[in-house]
Structure formats: structure tokens, C-alpha cells
Design an enzyme around this catalytic site. Structure first.
Site, short mmCIF file in Angstrom:
data_model
loop_
_atom_site.label_atom_id
_atom_site.label_comp_id
_atom_site.label_asym_id
_atom_site.label_seq_id
_atom_site.Cartn_x
_atom_site.Cartn_y
_atom_site.Cartn_z
CE LYS A 20 22.26 -18.05 27.43
NZ LYS A 20 23.18 -17.41 26.50
N GLY A 22 20.39 -15.81 20.48
CA GLY A 22 20.79 -16.86 19.55
C GLY A 22 20.02 -18.16 19.58
CB VAL A 23 17.49 -19.63 21.87
CG1 VAL A 23 18.46 -19.67 23.02
CG2 VAL A 23 16.48 -18.50 22.03
CG ASP A 49 17.45 -7.69 18.84
OD1 ASP A 49 18.18 -6.78 19.30
OD2 ASP A 49 17.81 -8.86 18.71
CG ASN A 256 15.24 -23.92 17.73
OD1 ASN A 256 15.02 -24.86 16.96
ND2 ASN A 256 15.68 -22.75 17.30
N1 LIG Z 1 16.33 -25.42 14.55
C1 LIG Z 1 17.32 -24.82 13.92
N2 LIG Z 1 18.12 -25.51 13.08
C2 LIG Z 1 19.14 -24.91 12.41
N3 LIG Z 1 19.43 -23.62 12.51
C3 LIG Z 1 18.67 -22.87 13.34
C4 LIG Z 1 17.57 -23.41 14.08
N4 LIG Z 1 16.99 -22.41 14.78
C5 LIG Z 1 17.69 -21.30 14.50
N5 LIG Z 1 18.69 -21.57 13.63
C6 LIG Z 1 19.71 -20.65 13.10
O1 LIG Z 1 20.40 -20.11 14.21
C7 LIG Z 1 20.70 -18.74 13.99
C8 LIG Z 1 20.08 -17.90 15.10
O2 LIG Z 1 18.66 -17.97 14.98
P1 LIG Z 1 17.75 -16.70 15.25
O3 LIG Z 1 18.30 -15.51 14.58
O4 LIG Z 1 16.35 -17.10 14.97
O5 LIG Z 1 17.98 -16.58 16.83
P2 LIG Z 1 17.65 -15.34 17.78
O6 LIG Z 1 17.29 -15.94 19.09
O7 LIG Z 1 16.67 -14.46 17.15
O8 LIG Z 1 19.08 -14.64 17.86
P3 LIG Z 1 19.39 -13.15 18.44
O9 LIG Z 1 19.39 -13.29 19.93
O10 LIG Z 1 20.74 -12.87 17.87
O11 LIG Z 1 18.31 -12.25 17.95
C9 LIG Z 1 20.19 -18.41 12.61
O12 LIG Z 1 21.22 -18.53 11.70
C10 LIG Z 1 19.11 -19.48 12.35
O13 LIG Z 1 18.99 -19.77 10.97
MG LIG Z 2 16.76 -12.37 16.78
#
Ligand SMILES: Nc1ncnc2c1ncn2[C@@H]1O[C@H](COP(=O)(O)OP(=O)(O)OP(=O)(O)O)[C@@H](O)[C@H]1O
Ligand SMILES: [Mg+2]
Length: 322
Positions: A20, A22-23, A49, A256
Site C-alpha cells: 500500500k 506510504g508503508v 513508481d 513496518n
Molecule cells: N520503520 C520506519 N520508521 C520510521 N520511518 C519510516 C519507517 N519506514 C518508512 N519510514 C518513512 O516513511 C516514509 C515513507 O516510506 P517509503 O517512502 O519507504 O514508503 P513507500 O511505501 O515507498 O511510499 P510510497 O507509496 O509513497 O512510494 C519515508 O519518509 C520513510 O523514511
Molecule cells: Mg515508494
């Protein structure tokens, strides 16, 4: 398979990080890429993406659509697919010769005639790249940072869609070829066969080969990332159901952003209880999958050091007490 197994098994060439929005997909893709490169695998981390964030995650500019060597670590390259560039390459993949405009017109016509339009361009681009790296032996490993579920499902249904679409194009060709040779006879046109038909057949073969690789658990692993909250759990069910249907191996869940214990913070404690209850349900629901819980860090995960820190949690032999 544990993340350690996935990362350190020589035969695994493709690792996809998905889930999903932002996860933590990008963070996990980056973390796995850092570990893979440090282990000595020539590793390419590639974002499919359209809203790229690999550059932000690595804190380096990886945009521009070209493969860039990631600074501060050997054996690691990054690529954020550029829409326009990728589309052109994908078209070149489908046909040698003609221009993009001609191809677009031809595919539009054939799409109309065969009752099926060519698949979406964003996903087509990403899939074109997948096809490219399938044959490319310059990397031991390609790690895909995928888009949120909906987009990625579209990408992964492409092999079937394209195969069927190109099949219709070829059937259409058979139907018109006798008519065309009749016309050539009448108007005295050249006899040379159009090589783009062969190209289409070759592309079809490539797509089939890609599908086999994507379905081979010795070659491909899709790592599903989620947070222990109801919405993400529902979406994970949908994602795993589709992956199952396409026989794409997914044997690992990363849970996560688990809030660590903090008795002095009531807010944290309530979130923690909600998450722990969902974590329990996830463990019951997916007892056949490997699960790695990851804590919520105090800050963002950025740069090689941050990604490595996350990576070390991902490959830990024993679960942290969360
Ligand atoms: N375990 C964690 N602890 C703290 N911050 C986290 C953790 N995991 C991810 N983040 C933070 O959350 C934010 C979103 O993470 P990330 O970009 O990896 O998610 P994503 O699933 O790729 O998002 P998107 O769907 O927008 O591509 C980032 O700022 C990242 O640094
Ligand atoms: Mg991403």
C-alpha cells in the site's frame, strides 16, 4: 523464505518490494539493495513508481532515466524510469524501424480492430524495462521499488494482457495478409515481408519468457510490505490474492512501523495496542508466510546509513521483541 535467504541466494535475480502507499516499500527496496550490493552482488535498484522517491531515499539524484552509480557503496546502481524515455524504448522494443507516431497510429488501429486497446503506457514502460533486464546479464540482481498496489497490479497483469493483445494483432495479420498480397499483385507493390511482424512474434516470446522467470521462486521473490493497520491488511489480502493468481512467488511479509513499548506515553501505548492486535491477526492469517516486524524509527530512513540500519533489522536471525 526469510529476507536473508532471499538476499543471499545466488539464483534470486528479481526482488520486488510492494504494498500500500506510504508503508515503506521504497525504504525496504533501498535497504535490500544496500545489503545485496555489500554482499558482492552487482545490484540495480529500479523504481517503477511514476512518483519516484528512490532519490529521496538514497539522498542522491537518481532521476533522469539513466542508470546512475550510487555513491558511497560499490556494486550498486539506481534507476528511476523516465516516462517519455521509457515509452520510446518500449516502442523500439516492439518494432524496429518506424517512428513512434507511426507505431502509435498502427497500434491504435489494430487495437480498435482487435477490440482491445494497447495497455497503459506507464506500466508498459516499466514492463519494457523488466523485459530489458531479463536478458541483461550485467546485473546479478534487480530490485524493484514498485508503485502502490493498484499500479503494480496493472504492471503485473501486463504479460497476460500484452500476450493476448499481440496474439490478436498476429491473428489480424493472418486475416489481412492474403488480402495484402492480393493488393500487392494488383498494384505491383514490393514482395518483401514486413519484419515488424516477426518482431511482434519475438516480443511475444520474450513476454512468455519473462512470465516464466517471474513465476520461478528460485529467480523472483515479491516482498510485501505493510503496516499493522486494518486498511493495509485488506490491501495486502488483495495483493497476495493477485500474486497468487499469477503464480508470482511471495513468501515474505515485512510488518513496518511498529510502535515500540513506551509506558510513559499513553498515545504511543494505545497505538501500540491497536498494532499488536493487528499483528496477531496477520500472523494467524498468514501462518504460512515468513514475517519480519520492523520498529518505527525515531526519525526518517534516509541515505546509505539509514537504509543499512533498516537492512540489518530485515535480515536479523531472531525477531526483535516488539
Ligand atoms: N520503520 C520506519 N520508521 C520510521 N520511518 C519510516 C519507517 N519506514 C518508512 N519510514 C518513512 O516513511 C516514509 C515513507 O516510506 P517509503 O517512502 O519507504 O514508503 P513507500 O511505501 O515507498 O511510499 P510510497 O507509496 O509513497 O512510494 C519515508 O519518509 C520513510 O523514511
Ligand atoms: Mg515508494
Amino acid at each position: 523464505m526469510t529476507i536473508r535467504d532471499i538476499l543471499y541466494t545466488d539464483s534470486i535475480k528479481f526482488i520486488l518490494s510492494g504494498g500500500k502507499g506510504g508503508v515503506g516499500k521504497t525504504s525496504c527496496a533501498g535497504a535490500m539493495a544496500v545489503l545485496s550490493a555489500k554482499h558482492g552482488f552487482r545490484t540495480l535498484v529500479l523504481s517503477t513508481d511514476p512518483a519516484h522517491s528512490l532519490s529521496d531515499s538514497f539522498d542522491q539524484d537518481l532521476s533522469g532515466g539513466d542508470i546512475v552509480a550510487i555513491e558511497g557503496i560499490d556494486n550498486l546502481w539506481g534507476l528511476e524510469i523516465d516516462s517519455k524515455k521509457g515509452m520510446k524504448e518500449f516502442q523500439d522494443n516492439l518494432q524496429t524501424g518506424g517512428t513512434g507516431a507511426e507505431f502509435e497510429m498502427a497500434s491504435q488501429m489494430l487495437g480498435d480492430v482487435s477490440g482491445m486497446s494497447p495497455p497503459g503506457s506507464d506500466e508498459a514502460m516499466a514492463f519494457g524495462k523488466m523485459l530489458e533486464f531479463l536478458e541483461d546479464t550485467s546485473y546479478d540482481r534487480v530490485i524493484f521499488d514498485t508503485a502502490p498496489t493498484g499500479h503494480t497490479l496493472k504492471l503485473l497483469e501486463l504479460p497476460d494482457l500484452l500476450d493476448s493483445w499481440l496474439g490478436k494483432v498476429l491473428t489480424f495479420r493472418q486475416r489481412i495478409s492474403s488480402m495484402m498480397s492480393g493488393l500487392r499483385g494488383m498494384f505491383g507493390g514490393g514482395q518483401d515481408e514486413d519484419s515488424s511482424w516477426e518482431m511482434i512474434q519475438r516480443t511475444k516470446d520474450k513476454i512468455r519468457a519473462a512470465k516464466l522467470q517471474l513465476q520461478d521462486s528460485d529467480v523472483t521473490q515479491f516482498v510485501v510490505v505493510l503496516i499493522p493497520e486494518a486498511m493495509a491488511v485488506f490491501e495486502t489480502q488483495r495483493l497476495l490474492g493477485s500474486l497468487n493468481g499469477w503464480k508470482i512467488p511471495a513468501s515474505h511479509l515485512v510488518i513496518n512501523q511498529l510502535v515500540p513499548e513506551n509506558p510513559s506515553c499513553k498515545f504511543c501505548d494505545q497505538r501500540r495496542q491497536m498494532q499488536q492486535s493487528n499483528l496477531k491477526d496477520i500472523r494467524e492469517l498468514y501462518s504460512d508466510l515468513d514475517i519480519t516486524p520492523v520498529p518505527l524509527f525515531e526519525g526518517e530512513i534516509r541515505g546509505i546509513d539509514g537504509l543499512q540500519r533498516l537492512g540489518e533489522i530485515l535480515i536479523r536471525e531472531k525477531e526483535v521483541g516488539l
